[in-house]
Motif scaffolding. Structure first.
Motif, short mmCIF file in Angstrom:
data_model
loop_
_atom_site.label_atom_id
_atom_site.label_comp_id
_atom_site.label_asym_id
_atom_site.label_seq_id
_atom_site.Cartn_x
_atom_site.Cartn_y
_atom_site.Cartn_z
N GLU A 1 1.07 -1.19 0.07
CA GLU A 1 -0.05 0.05 0.09
C GLU A 1 0.88 1.16 0.01
N HIS A 2 1.98 1.47 0.61
CA HIS A 2 2.98 2.27 0.74
C HIS A 2 3.47 2.66 -0.59
N PHE A 3 3.91 1.61 -1.39
CA PHE A 3 4.57 1.65 -2.61
C PHE A 3 3.48 2.10 -3.71
N ARG A 4 2.06 1.59 -3.41
CA ARG A 4 0.95 2.29 -4.37
C ARG A 4 0.69 3.53 -4.16
N ARG A 5 0.71 3.90 -2.99
CA ARG A 5 0.48 5.42 -2.63
C ARG A 5 1.66 6.38 -3.09
N HIS A 6 2.71 5.81 -3.10
CA HIS A 6 3.72 6.92 -3.73
C HIS A 6 4.35 6.55 -5.06
N GLY A 7 3.43 5.64 -5.74
CA GLY A 7 3.95 5.52 -7.36
C GLY A 7 5.32 4.68 -7.26
N ILE A 8 5.73 3.73 -6.35
CA ILE A 8 6.68 2.92 -6.49
C ILE A 8 6.42 1.64 -7.07
N GLY A 9 7.03 1.26 -8.09
CA GLY A 9 6.91 -0.15 -8.75
C GLY A 9 7.81 -1.10 -7.71
N TRP A 10 7.36 -2.37 -8.05
CA TRP A 10 7.86 -3.54 -7.15
C TRP A 10 7.65 -4.63 -7.66
N GLU A 11 8.41 -5.66 -7.43
CA GLU A 11 8.47 -6.95 -7.91
C GLU A 11 8.94 -7.98 -7.01
N LYS A 12 8.43 -9.32 -6.85
CA LYS A 12 9.08 -10.13 -5.88
C LYS A 12 9.91 -11.14 -6.56
N PHE A 13 10.84 -11.53 -6.13
CA PHE A 13 11.89 -12.64 -6.74
C PHE A 13 12.10 -13.54 -5.67
N GLY A 14 11.77 -14.94 -5.90
CA GLY A 14 11.75 -16.05 -5.18
C GLY A 14 13.06 -17.12 -5.38
N THR A 15 13.74 -17.34 -4.13
CA THR A 15 14.86 -18.13 -4.24
C THR A 15 14.91 -19.41 -5.18
N SER A 16 13.72 -19.85 -5.40
CA SER A 16 13.44 -21.10 -6.32
C SER A 16 13.00 -20.53 -8.05
N GLN A 17 13.09 -19.63 -8.07
CA GLN A 17 12.69 -18.72 -9.47
C GLN A 17 14.18 -18.48 -10.30
N GLU A 18 13.95 -18.34 -11.60
CA GLU A 18 14.87 -17.52 -12.44
C GLU A 18 14.67 -16.06 -12.37
N PRO A 19 15.94 -15.32 -12.00
CA PRO A 19 15.61 -14.14 -11.55
C PRO A 19 15.55 -13.26 -12.98
N ILE A 20 16.53 -13.40 -13.77
CA ILE A 20 16.98 -12.48 -14.65
C ILE A 20 15.50 -12.49 -15.99
N ALA A 21 15.12 -13.83 -15.93
CA ALA A 21 13.78 -13.56 -17.04
C ALA A 21 12.61 -13.02 -16.30
N ARG A 22 12.48 -13.27 -14.85
CA ARG A 22 11.41 -12.24 -14.26
C ARG A 22 11.65 -10.88 -14.33
N LEU A 23 12.95 -10.56 -14.23
CA LEU A 23 13.40 -8.93 -14.23
C LEU A 23 12.88 -8.54 -15.39
N ALA A 24 13.38 -9.24 -16.79
CA ALA A 24 13.09 -8.66 -18.07
C ALA A 24 11.43 -8.74 -18.14
N GLN A 25 10.51 -9.52 -17.86
CA GLN A 25 9.57 -9.28 -17.60
C GLN A 25 8.69 -8.00 -16.83
N TYR A 26 9.29 -7.73 -15.79
CA TYR A 26 8.91 -6.64 -15.11
C TYR A 26 9.42 -5.41 -15.69
N LEU A 27 10.52 -5.27 -16.39
CA LEU A 27 10.98 -4.11 -16.98
C LEU A 27 10.17 -3.72 -18.21
N ARG A 28 9.64 -4.51 -18.81
CA ARG A 28 8.76 -4.45 -19.91
C ARG A 28 7.50 -4.16 -19.74
N ARG A 29 7.12 -4.07 -18.67
CA ARG A 29 5.48 -3.75 -18.19
C ARG A 29 5.48 -2.25 -18.50
N PRO A 30 4.18 -2.00 -18.96
CA PRO A 30 3.94 -0.68 -19.30
C PRO A 30 3.64 0.16 -17.91
#
Length: 277
Positions: free
Chosen positions: A248-277
């Motif tokens: 809610e703090h992020f939403r109120r102040h226009g801060i983007g965020w994404e969760k990265f889990g230790t069992s996930q491939e991080p760079i592919a997830r980062l690429a998806q996040y960066l390409r979001r409009p």
């Protein structure tokens, strides 16, 4: 370390740095400065440069062309703490190393000026802006790998004190940490574009049951404890409430965020996040 760095850079090029210029990650690309002309849209163009008024008038997709690009300043902030040592099959620190290295390389490859901070409650290291992609990625990879996960995370006042004087113009800031403790980013968000990359392991949000010898990752004090079903549910509820307040703090102040889990491939997830409009 050299083999690990090469492997991270290969995945960065595969996931983050595509061949077509219109597909560069939008949060790491500068904007045009001086308008030059209109021309017909092609598949290689960035849709952010479409001229909607002209399209409505002549019924054809047109894009604005510019004489040069304005660079943006990118700040990478590694929020160190003892809790980053947790994780399986890799630790949260391992995730931070990969993401920091990938962002360093991708931002420098896009021609942006990249600064780096390594912050903990009792430590601060700052590395001024640079653009040489290989050097930046190698340096940040080596520093993050060598950094021991220990102590408490930086607080809001320390963030402002360390970052504020060095950020003389609006910047894009990526904060890498597990955000297991509250952090007020409102003052920074009023001046800069902020993206929180939240590093989590399943143990952060779901405690196992049984008898354990527990260690406080900040103070390193140990004690025996029994985690029964009631304790597990209480902990789960506290984490849910804290995360709800954080988002809610992020939403109120226009801060983007994404969760990265230790069992996930991080760079592919980062690429998806960066390409979001």
């Amino acid at each position: 370390m050299a083999a690990q760095l090469r492997e991270i850079l290969l995945r960065t090029r595969r996931h983050l740095l595509l061949a077509r210029p219109g597909e560069q990650p939008s949060r790491l690309a500068g904007e045009g400065l001086d308008f030059r002309e209109l021309r017909e849209y092609t598949l290689d163009d960035d849709i952010r440069h479409l001229n909607w008024k002209s399209m409505a008038r002549i019924r054809k997709p047109l894009v604005n062309r510019y004489n040069e690009s304005r660079q943006i300043s990118v700040g990478l902030v590694y929020l160190n703490s003892g809790s980053l040592a947790i994780g399986a099959p890799v630790s949260k620190k391992d995730l931070a190393v990969e993401l920091l290295t990938a962002l360093s390389y991708a931002a420098a490859r896009s021609g942006e000026r990249v600064s780096t901070w390594f912050l903990g409650a009792d430590e601060c290291a700052y590395y001024p802006p640079g653009r040489r992609q290989g050097d930046l990625a190698e340096r940040n990879h080596a520093l993050a790998t060598a950094l021991e996960a220990k102590g408490e995370p930086a607080d809001s006042e320390q963030l402002l004190r360390e970052l504020g004087p060095r950020l003389r113009r609006r910047s894009v800031l990526f904060l890498l940490g597990d955000f297991m403790k509250p952090l007020d980013l409102s003052a920074l968000a009023s001046r800069h574009e902020i993206h929180a990359l939240i590093l989590r392991d399943r143990l952060d949000e779901e405690l196992p049951g049984g008898s354990f010898l527990l260690e406080d990752t900040g103070s390193l004090r140990r004690k025996e404890a029994v985690i029964d079903p009631a304790a597990r549910e209480h902990y789960r509820r506290l984490v849910r409430e804290q995360d709800a307040a954080l988002f809610e703090h992020f939403r109120r102040h226009g801060i983007g965020w994404e969760k990265f889990g230790t069992s996930q491939e991080p760079i592919a997830r980062l690429a998806q996040y960066l390409r979001r409009p």
